[in-house]
Design a protein around this motif. Sequence first.
Motif, PDB file in Angstrom:
ATOM      1  N   LEU A 151       0.853  -1.184   0.000  1.00 17.31           N
ATOM      2  CA  LEU A 151       0.000   0.000   0.000  1.00 17.31           C
ATOM      3  C   LEU A 151       0.890   1.236   0.000  1.00 17.31           C
ATOM      4  O   LEU A 151       1.717   1.419   0.894  1.00 17.31           O
ATOM      5  CB  LEU A 151      -0.892   0.008   1.240  1.00 17.31           C
ATOM      6  N   ARG A 152       0.757   2.070  -1.019  1.00 21.33           N
ATOM      7  CA  ARG A 152       1.552   3.299  -1.080  1.00 21.33           C
ATOM      8  C   ARG A 152       1.164   4.226   0.062  1.00 21.33           C
ATOM      9  O   ARG A 152      -0.018   4.446   0.334  1.00 21.33           O
ATOM     10  CB  ARG A 152       1.326   4.010  -2.415  1.00 21.33           C
ATOM     11  N   ALA A 153       2.190   4.758   0.727  1.00 20.21           N
ATOM     12  CA  ALA A 153       1.940   5.628   1.868  1.00 20.21           C
ATOM     13  C   ALA A 153       3.001   6.722   1.948  1.00 20.21           C
ATOM     14  O   ALA A 153       4.177   6.477   1.666  1.00 20.21           O
ATOM     15  CB  ALA A 153       1.951   4.811   3.168  1.00 20.21           C
ATOM     16  N   GLY A 208      -3.115   1.945  -3.839  1.00 22.56           N
ATOM     17  CA  GLY A 208      -3.142   3.093  -2.954  1.00 22.56           C
ATOM     18  C   GLY A 208      -4.366   3.947  -3.156  1.00 22.56           C
ATOM     19  O   GLY A 208      -5.175   3.714  -4.062  1.00 22.56           O
ATOM     20  N   PHE A 209      -4.490   4.953  -2.297  1.00 25.48           N
ATOM     21  CA  PHE A 209      -5.633   5.865  -2.289  1.00 25.48           C
ATOM     22  C   PHE A 209      -5.100   7.289  -2.270  1.00 25.48           C
ATOM     23  O   PHE A 209      -5.223   8.006  -1.265  1.00 25.48           O
ATOM     24  CB  PHE A 209      -6.517   5.588  -1.069  1.00 25.48           C
ATOM     25  N   LYS A 254      -3.566  15.140  -7.042  1.00 26.12           N
ATOM     26  CA  LYS A 254      -2.305  15.422  -7.730  1.00 26.12           C
ATOM     27  C   LYS A 254      -1.374  14.223  -7.672  1.00 26.12           C
ATOM     28  O   LYS A 254      -0.727  13.869  -8.675  1.00 26.12           O
ATOM     29  CB  LYS A 254      -1.625  16.642  -7.094  1.00 26.12           C
ATOM     30  N   ALA A 255      -1.312  13.554  -6.525  1.00 25.96           N
ATOM     31  CA  ALA A 255      -0.468  12.368  -6.396  1.00 25.96           C
ATOM     32  C   ALA A 255      -0.956  11.255  -7.319  1.00 25.96           C
ATOM     33  O   ALA A 255      -0.150  10.514  -7.900  1.00 25.96           O
ATOM     34  CB  ALA A 255      -0.451  11.895  -4.946  1.00 25.96           C
ATOM     35  N   MET A 307     -12.571   9.020  -2.688  1.00 24.00           N
ATOM     36  CA  MET A 307     -11.204   8.514  -2.622  1.00 24.00           C
ATOM     37  C   MET A 307     -10.889   7.609  -3.809  1.00 24.00           C
ATOM     38  O   MET A 307     -11.497   6.560  -3.974  1.00 24.00           O
ATOM     39  CB  MET A 307     -11.009   7.728  -1.327  1.00 24.00           C
ATOM     40  N   PRO A 308      -9.923   7.988  -4.670  1.00 26.31           N
ATOM     41  CA  PRO A 308      -9.561   7.123  -5.793  1.00 26.31           C
ATOM     42  C   PRO A 308      -8.798   5.890  -5.332  1.00 26.31           C
ATOM     43  O   PRO A 308      -8.012   5.957  -4.377  1.00 26.31           O
ATOM     44  CB  PRO A 308      -8.677   8.024  -6.662  1.00 26.31           C
TER      45      PRO A 308
END
Length: 338
Positions: free
Chosen positions: A77-79, A114-115, A119-120, A308-309
């Motif tokens: 999970l990207r954080a 990830g969520f 922009k990210a 939330m994407p």
Amino acid sequence: MTVRHYQPGDENQIQELFKKTFRQDRSLQSWSWKFIDNPKQTEPFILLYDEGGKILGHISLWITEAYIGGKKSKVGLRADTMVDPEARGKGIYKKLNDSLLVEAERVGIDYLYGFPAPKAKELFLRYTGAHHMTDMPRWLFIQQPFSLLSTKVSPLSVFKPFDKIYKKFRGPKRIDSDYTFKKINKCDHSFDRLADQVRDHSHVVVVRDSAYLNWRYHDHPENTYDMYGLYEGEELKGYVVTTKEEGKFTNGFIVDWLALHDDVWPLLLQQAFLNLHDADIIQTWCLEHSPPVKALKKQGFVHKDSPMPLVGKEISAHTVGLENPEKWFITPGDVDSF
């Protein structure tokens, strides 16, 4: 100028960068829980952009296990992706993401998800070829409408007593069953068994075993959660995790839940209402195809929005195609911010 792995002692600069980027403080205890204490990893997955000893960029993964097609895989999970605001325009974000893909493959991670903020998300899709899978539906139930309205129009506070009548008619009706609930302060081996039993219920589901659940909820250094297990005799059939957020009104969350059979979801929802009896609103995330949605709709939850994407990127060949959101089971607890 280089991208390198985290080394002990970097956390002080990481914390400074976090505060500078997100404009909020984070305790060192919370950082350690998130990146050091995770039972599903042997070392933290943190990549840093270092320029002459100064950390200008950071990208990390919250590594855990997931059942993919019934088999255990390693997912990330990207954080906390961040670049020093004063160093933007140097291509740091791209270099961090390039290194992320290389290192994720090297350590055997099969899939990244990830969520991200808007922009990210845009940059992650551009630099990695990731997929925008969907936007997570948020389901909402207004439990105390007069208390909620009084936060905006104070004279309406005189009508707060009517919330009890409203809840009596709109709240969940008692369901008679042979199941019993127990408050859970520490998850035991029965949660390992439940995680294994539901491995095929969705094509992709995080392995919610005792090690993961204890770390995620019972060992959290700041957040407080209520967890209840549903039992038939001594056999665990499901669980539900809730929490509350106090502000101008009381916001109740169903953070996580899991059920062995379809008839268990309404019972878990009933327990969630008991836990959150004083919440003005109750909300959760749930993909439209997911098993709990039937119980949510029947109780009167509405799909309020999808703020939330959800994005994903395959690393291993066998995870190609996981960008289809109908293959996933997702709860708010799958996100580090809840």
